[in-house]
Design a protein around this motif. Structure first.
Motif, PDB file in Angstrom:
ATOM      1  N   ASP A  37       0.821  -1.218   0.000  1.00 54.54           N
ATOM      2  CA  ASP A  37       0.000   0.000   0.000  1.00 54.54           C
ATOM      3  C   ASP A  37       0.850   1.261   0.000  1.00 54.54           C
ATOM      4  O   ASP A  37       0.554   2.213  -0.708  1.00 54.54           O
ATOM      5  CB  ASP A  37      -0.951   0.007   1.202  1.00 54.54           C
ATOM      6  CG  ASP A  37      -2.029  -1.064   1.075  1.00 54.54           C
ATOM      7  OD1 ASP A  37      -2.349  -1.460  -0.063  1.00 54.54           O
ATOM      8  OD2 ASP A  37      -2.535  -1.503   2.126  1.00 54.54           O
ATOM      9  N   ASP A  38       1.881   1.279   0.822  1.00 54.87           N
ATOM     10  CA  ASP A  38       2.740   2.459   0.936  1.00 54.87           C
ATOM     11  C   ASP A  38       4.081   2.180   0.249  1.00 54.87           C
ATOM     12  O   ASP A  38       5.092   1.932   0.898  1.00 54.87           O
ATOM     13  CB  ASP A  38       2.947   2.833   2.406  1.00 54.87           C
ATOM     14  CG  ASP A  38       3.652   4.172   2.575  1.00 54.87           C
ATOM     15  OD1 ASP A  38       3.994   4.805   1.551  1.00 54.87           O
ATOM     16  OD2 ASP A  38       3.858   4.577   3.731  1.00 54.87           O
ATOM     17  N   VAL A  39       4.077   2.217  -1.068  1.00 56.56           N
ATOM     18  CA  VAL A  39       5.271   1.890  -1.849  1.00 56.56           C
ATOM     19  C   VAL A  39       6.411   2.863  -1.543  1.00 56.56           C
ATOM     20  O   VAL A  39       7.570   2.462  -1.504  1.00 56.56           O
ATOM     21  CB  VAL A  39       4.960   1.858  -3.365  1.00 56.56           C
ATOM     22  CG1 VAL A  39       6.218   1.642  -4.179  1.00 56.56           C
ATOM     23  CG2 VAL A  39       3.946   0.773  -3.670  1.00 56.56           C
ATOM     24  N   LYS A  40       6.070   4.130  -1.277  1.00 53.80           N
ATOM     25  CA  LYS A  40       7.120   5.116  -0.975  1.00 53.80           C
ATOM     26  C   LYS A  40       7.947   4.697   0.221  1.00 53.80           C
ATOM     27  O   LYS A  40       9.153   4.947   0.264  1.00 53.80           O
ATOM     28  CB  LYS A  40       6.515   6.495  -0.729  1.00 53.80           C
ATOM     29  CG  LYS A  40       6.173   7.234  -1.985  1.00 53.80           C
ATOM     30  CD  LYS A  40       5.803   8.659  -1.676  1.00 53.80           C
ATOM     31  CE  LYS A  40       5.695   9.430  -2.976  1.00 53.80           C
ATOM     32  NZ  LYS A  40       5.594  10.852  -2.743  1.00 53.80           N
ATOM     33  N   MET A  41       7.320   4.050   1.201  1.00 55.83           N
ATOM     34  CA  MET A  41       8.034   3.582   2.382  1.00 55.83           C
ATOM     35  C   MET A  41       9.000   2.440   2.027  1.00 55.83           C
ATOM     36  O   MET A  41       9.952   2.172   2.745  1.00 55.83           O
ATOM     37  CB  MET A  41       7.029   3.104   3.433  1.00 55.83           C
ATOM     38  CG  MET A  41       7.659   2.712   4.755  1.00 55.83           C
ATOM     39  SD  MET A  41       6.421   2.100   5.908  1.00 55.83           S
ATOM     40  CE  MET A  41       6.330   0.395   5.392  1.00 55.83           C
ATOM     41  N   MET A  42       8.778   1.792   0.900  1.00 58.61           N
ATOM     42  CA  MET A  42       9.547   0.611   0.509  1.00 58.61           C
ATOM     43  C   MET A  42      10.652   0.920  -0.508  1.00 58.61           C
ATOM     44  O   MET A  42      11.350   0.016  -0.951  1.00 58.61           O
ATOM     45  CB  MET A  42       8.604  -0.454  -0.070  1.00 58.61           C
ATOM     46  CG  MET A  42       7.431  -0.818   0.824  1.00 58.61           C
ATOM     47  SD  MET A  42       7.916  -1.345   2.491  1.00 58.61           S
ATOM     48  CE  MET A  42       8.787  -2.851   2.142  1.00 58.61           C
ATOM     49  N   MET A  78      15.240  -0.716  -3.862  1.00 58.64           N
ATOM     50  CA  MET A  78      16.525  -0.380  -4.491  1.00 58.64           C
ATOM     51  C   MET A  78      17.631  -1.340  -4.048  1.00 58.64           C
ATOM     52  O   MET A  78      18.422  -1.816  -4.877  1.00 58.64           O
ATOM     53  CB  MET A  78      16.893   1.065  -4.186  1.00 58.64           C
ATOM     54  CG  MET A  78      15.968   2.058  -4.879  1.00 58.64           C
ATOM     55  SD  MET A  78      16.295   3.769  -4.451  1.00 58.64           S
ATOM     56  CE  MET A  78      17.838   4.025  -5.319  1.00 58.64           C
ATOM     57  N   LEU A  79      17.678  -1.643  -2.763  1.00 56.84           N
ATOM     58  CA  LEU A  79      18.698  -2.574  -2.275  1.00 56.84           C
ATOM     59  C   LEU A  79      18.439  -3.992  -2.771  1.00 56.84           C
ATOM     60  O   LEU A  79      19.382  -4.725  -3.091  1.00 56.84           O
ATOM     61  CB  LEU A  79      18.781  -2.534  -0.749  1.00 56.84           C
ATOM     62  CG  LEU A  79      19.610  -1.381  -0.210  1.00 56.84           C
ATOM     63  CD1 LEU A  79      19.379  -1.182   1.288  1.00 56.84           C
ATOM     64  CD2 LEU A  79      21.091  -1.604  -0.491  1.00 56.84           C
ATOM     65  N   ASP A  80      17.164  -4.383  -2.849  1.00 54.73           N
ATOM     66  CA  ASP A  80      16.840  -5.703  -3.414  1.00 54.73           C
ATOM     67  C   ASP A  80      17.401  -5.831  -4.823  1.00 54.73           C
ATOM     68  O   ASP A  80      18.010  -6.850  -5.178  1.00 54.73           O
ATOM     69  CB  ASP A  80      15.317  -5.909  -3.490  1.00 54.73           C
ATOM     70  CG  ASP A  80      14.670  -6.206  -2.155  1.00 54.73           C
ATOM     71  OD1 ASP A  80      15.342  -6.702  -1.249  1.00 54.73           O
ATOM     72  OD2 ASP A  80      13.451  -5.942  -2.042  1.00 54.73           O
ATOM     73  N   ARG A  81      17.197  -4.792  -5.634  1.00 56.72           N
ATOM     74  CA  ARG A  81      17.666  -4.826  -7.024  1.00 56.72           C
ATOM     75  C   ARG A  81      19.195  -4.845  -7.090  1.00 56.72           C
ATOM     76  O   ARG A  81      19.781  -5.601  -7.873  1.00 56.72           O
ATOM     77  CB  ARG A  81      17.088  -3.645  -7.795  1.00 56.72           C
ATOM     78  CG  ARG A  81      15.553  -3.740  -7.901  1.00 56.72           C
ATOM     79  CD  ARG A  81      14.950  -2.563  -8.615  1.00 56.72           C
ATOM     80  NE  ARG A  81      15.288  -2.690 -10.033  1.00 56.72           N
ATOM     81  CZ  ARG A  81      15.490  -1.646 -10.832  1.00 56.72           C
ATOM     82  NH1 ARG A  81      15.377  -0.423 -10.390  1.00 56.72           N
ATOM     83  NH2 ARG A  81      15.804  -1.835 -12.090  1.00 56.72           N
ATOM     84  N   ASP A  82      19.834  -4.003  -6.266  1.00 54.16           N
ATOM     85  CA  ASP A  82      21.300  -3.988  -6.229  1.00 54.16           C
ATOM     86  C   ASP A  82      21.841  -5.348  -5.796  1.00 54.16           C
ATOM     87  O   ASP A  82      22.810  -5.858  -6.363  1.00 54.16           O
ATOM     88  CB  ASP A  82      21.818  -2.922  -5.264  1.00 54.16           C
ATOM     89  CG  ASP A  82      21.681  -1.505  -5.796  1.00 54.16           C
ATOM     90  OD1 ASP A  82      21.344  -1.322  -6.982  1.00 54.16           O
ATOM     91  OD2 ASP A  82      21.918  -0.574  -4.996  1.00 54.16           O
TER      92      ASP A  82
END
Length: 110
Positions: free
Chosen positions: A31-36, A41-45
């Motif tokens: 629901d709150d994507v901004k919080m994630m 970003m770290l998941d992708r890195d």
């Protein structure tokens, strides 16, 4: 022929790639994507550095240890960030990232 330790490391790296990609995808559905954002970003890195690391290890690159150091650092950062979130996918990712950082450290020290 690859050692059992290298085979195990490659398996853990692949698990980490999958956990990070899954976590990023699931975070985008929160629901709150901004919080994630930092988590995503770290998941992708982390998924990317684990991919590169697995490739360097698989081909027994002379540069594998250089890449491995960065992999450990990013896995630890990803584990820390994911660990802050209560979502099951984040907690699972944090666990796998810690496992990956540990496997990489053991491989470096062998």
């Amino acid at each position: 022929m690859k050692s059992e330790k290298t085979n195990n490391l490659e398996h853990v790296l692949i698990k980490c790639i999958a956990a990070c990609e899954t976590c990023a995808s699931m975070c985008l559905q929160e629901d709150d994507v901004k919080m994630m954002v930092r988590c995503i970003m770290l998941d992708r890195d982390c998924a990317d550095i684990c991919t590169i690391t697995a490739r360097f290890v698989a081909r027994n690159s002379a540069h594998a240890k250089h890449v491995m150091k960065e992999c450990i650092e990013i896995c630890k950062a990803c584990a820390e960030e994911c660990g802050k979130h209560h979502h099951d996918h984040c907690q699972h990712c944090a666990e796998i990232c810690r496992e990956c950082a540990e496997a990489c450290t053991q491989w470096m020290n062998s």
